[in-house]
Design a protein around this motif. Sequence first.
Motif, PDB file in Angstrom:
ATOM      1  N   LEU A 170      53.847  25.114  20.856  1.00 47.69           N
ATOM      2  CA  LEU A 170      53.344  24.038  22.047  1.00 47.69           C
ATOM      3  C   LEU A 170      51.834  24.050  21.928  1.00 47.69           C
ATOM      4  O   LEU A 170      50.847  23.413  21.309  1.00 47.69           O
ATOM      5  CB  LEU A 170      53.623  24.622  23.606  1.00 47.69           C
ATOM      6  N   ASP A 171      51.585  25.224  22.525  1.00 51.41           N
ATOM      7  CA  ASP A 171      49.603  25.588  22.052  1.00 51.41           C
ATOM      8  C   ASP A 171      49.539  25.518  20.313  1.00 51.41           C
ATOM      9  O   ASP A 171      47.614  25.152  20.605  1.00 51.41           O
ATOM     10  CB  ASP A 171      50.190  27.432  22.175  1.00 51.41           C
ATOM     11  N   ARG A 172      49.878  26.234  19.289  1.00 52.39           N
ATOM     12  CA  ARG A 172      49.502  25.947  18.437  1.00 52.39           C
ATOM     13  C   ARG A 172      49.864  25.183  17.693  1.00 52.39           C
ATOM     14  O   ARG A 172      48.883  24.095  17.033  1.00 52.39           O
ATOM     15  CB  ARG A 172      50.160  27.571  17.862  1.00 52.39           C
ATOM     16  N   TRP A 173      50.887  24.145  17.710  1.00 46.64           N
ATOM     17  CA  TRP A 173      51.373  23.325  16.440  1.00 46.64           C
ATOM     18  C   TRP A 173      51.164  21.531  18.134  1.00 46.64           C
ATOM     19  O   TRP A 173      52.084  20.572  17.017  1.00 46.64           O
ATOM     20  CB  TRP A 173      52.332  23.516  15.857  1.00 46.64           C
ATOM     21  N   GLY A 174      50.807  21.890  19.063  1.00 47.19           N
ATOM     22  CA  GLY A 174      51.534  20.650  20.340  1.00 47.19           C
ATOM     23  C   GLY A 174      52.140  20.270  20.114  1.00 47.19           C
ATOM     24  O   GLY A 174      52.767  19.394  20.202  1.00 47.19           O
ATOM     25  N   GLU A 223      48.975  22.567   8.440  1.00 52.27           N
ATOM     26  CA  GLU A 223      48.112  23.941   8.340  1.00 52.27           C
ATOM     27  C   GLU A 223      48.118  25.012   6.734  1.00 52.27           C
ATOM     28  O   GLU A 223      47.433  25.649   6.089  1.00 52.27           O
ATOM     29  CB  GLU A 223      48.622  24.661   9.626  1.00 52.27           C
ATOM     30  N   ALA A 224      49.258  24.982   6.884  1.00 54.68           N
ATOM     31  CA  ALA A 224      49.682  25.938   5.506  1.00 54.68           C
ATOM     32  C   ALA A 224      49.121  24.933   4.051  1.00 54.68           C
ATOM     33  O   ALA A 224      49.619  25.523   3.005  1.00 54.68           O
ATOM     34  CB  ALA A 224      51.857  25.564   5.610  1.00 54.68           C
ATOM     35  N   GLY A 225      48.744  23.218   4.543  1.00 50.56           N
ATOM     36  CA  GLY A 225      48.895  23.209   3.082  1.00 50.56           C
ATOM     37  C   GLY A 225      49.466  22.800   1.932  1.00 50.56           C
ATOM     38  O   GLY A 225      49.640  22.501   0.957  1.00 50.56           O
ATOM     39  N   GLY A 226      51.045  23.097   2.699  1.00 47.29           N
ATOM     40  CA  GLY A 226      52.264  22.735   1.664  1.00 47.29           C
ATOM     41  C   GLY A 226      51.893  24.018   0.635  1.00 47.29           C
ATOM     42  O   GLY A 226      53.333  23.682   0.039  1.00 47.29           O
ATOM     43  N   GLN A 227      51.264  24.979   1.155  1.00 53.82           N
ATOM     44  CA  GLN A 227      51.972  26.138   0.306  1.00 53.82           C
ATOM     45  C   GLN A 227      52.678  27.128   0.782  1.00 53.82           C
ATOM     46  O   GLN A 227      52.555  26.988   1.876  1.00 53.82           O
ATOM     47  CB  GLN A 227      50.165  26.641  -0.063  1.00 53.82           C
ATOM     48  N   LEU A 228      53.909  27.333  -0.038  1.00 50.96           N
ATOM     49  CA  LEU A 228      54.600  28.934   0.739  1.00 50.96           C
ATOM     50  C   LEU A 228      54.101  29.455   0.575  1.00 50.96           C
ATOM     51  O   LEU A 228      55.294  29.014   1.752  1.00 50.96           O
ATOM     52  CB  LEU A 228      56.026  28.215  -1.058  1.00 50.96           C
ATOM     53  N   PRO A 229      54.069  30.810  -0.232  1.00 53.64           N
ATOM     54  CA  PRO A 229      53.697  31.767   0.615  1.00 53.64           C
ATOM     55  C   PRO A 229      53.240  31.547   1.989  1.00 53.64           C
ATOM     56  O   PRO A 229      53.090  32.146   2.967  1.00 53.64           O
ATOM     57  CB  PRO A 229      52.139  32.312  -0.564  1.00 53.64           C
ATOM     58  N   LEU A 255      55.669  30.418   9.261  1.00 55.16           N
ATOM     59  CA  LEU A 255      56.617  31.337  10.438  1.00 55.16           C
ATOM     60  C   LEU A 255      56.554  32.366  11.127  1.00 55.16           C
ATOM     61  O   LEU A 255      57.338  32.111  12.489  1.00 55.16           O
ATOM     62  CB  LEU A 255      57.882  30.738   8.867  1.00 55.16           C
ATOM     63  N   GLN A 256      56.726  33.498  10.319  1.00 57.18           N
ATOM     64  CA  GLN A 256      56.318  34.714  10.808  1.00 57.18           C
ATOM     65  C   GLN A 256      55.484  34.894  11.836  1.00 57.18           C
ATOM     66  O   GLN A 256      56.169  35.954  12.617  1.00 57.18           O
ATOM     67  CB  GLN A 256      56.252  35.853   9.578  1.00 57.18           C
ATOM     68  N   GLU A 257      55.145  34.035  12.264  1.00 61.39           N
ATOM     69  CA  GLU A 257      54.122  34.346  13.879  1.00 61.39           C
ATOM     70  C   GLU A 257      54.973  33.883  14.614  1.00 61.39           C
ATOM     71  O   GLU A 257      54.571  33.892  16.396  1.00 61.39           O
ATOM     72  CB  GLU A 257      52.262  33.450  13.468  1.00 61.39           C
TER      73      GLU A 257
END
Length: 216
Positions: A108-112, A121-127, A133-135
């Motif tokens: 909720l706080d980070r990504w609404g 936020e990842a720009g579609g980049q897998l790494p 996700l690990q956050e």
Amino acid sequence: MTSRDERVLRELLDAHGCTFAEEAGITLRDTPQPLYRLLVLAVLLSARIRGSVAVAAARELQRAGLRDPRRMAGSAWQERVDALGRGGYRRYDERTATLLGDGAELVLDRWGGDLRRLREEAGGQLPRLRRLLQEVPGLGPAGAGIFLREVQRVWPGVAPFLDPKALSGAERLGLPTRPEHLVKLAGDAEPAVLAAALVRAALDRRTAEECLRRAG
């Protein structure tokens, strides 16, 4: 790659070609609620517990109405514990109830409340997707892999994604372990379905042995 490999993989897909999201009753779409439910499933599957128990627990959380991060964050800790217990998720129920509450707050706080914003936020980049996700509380590298294996069905930029667990299933079956070879061998099977089937072979030796027996 041989006709034997094709037979083995076809037997596996015919018997186990169902994603874990489908098994948990999640109709996956690129919309906030299904994506969040998949995230919860990935957290549940990350524990050292049988996949069938994690799937049952996910279904119980859904039945309790905890289908989006706002409802999850607003629920009582005991309500989450009880739902997990009804699904048989008793060994990790209290810890996981806390993780789910904390994770919902983060989403909720980070990504609404919308995991598509995580992807942006990842720009579609897998790494970068893996790292973000690990956050989420309860998701390590394996849990991030679970989410990505399943979400590639609706996030085509992730596909084809076969993580080490899926590749270990291919190894157990004597199949090629290069993702591009497996995707080619699977023909028109979706990468998400291929990944889920291979994971089931990795998790259950009897599944692999039965596929090998039927393939001849």
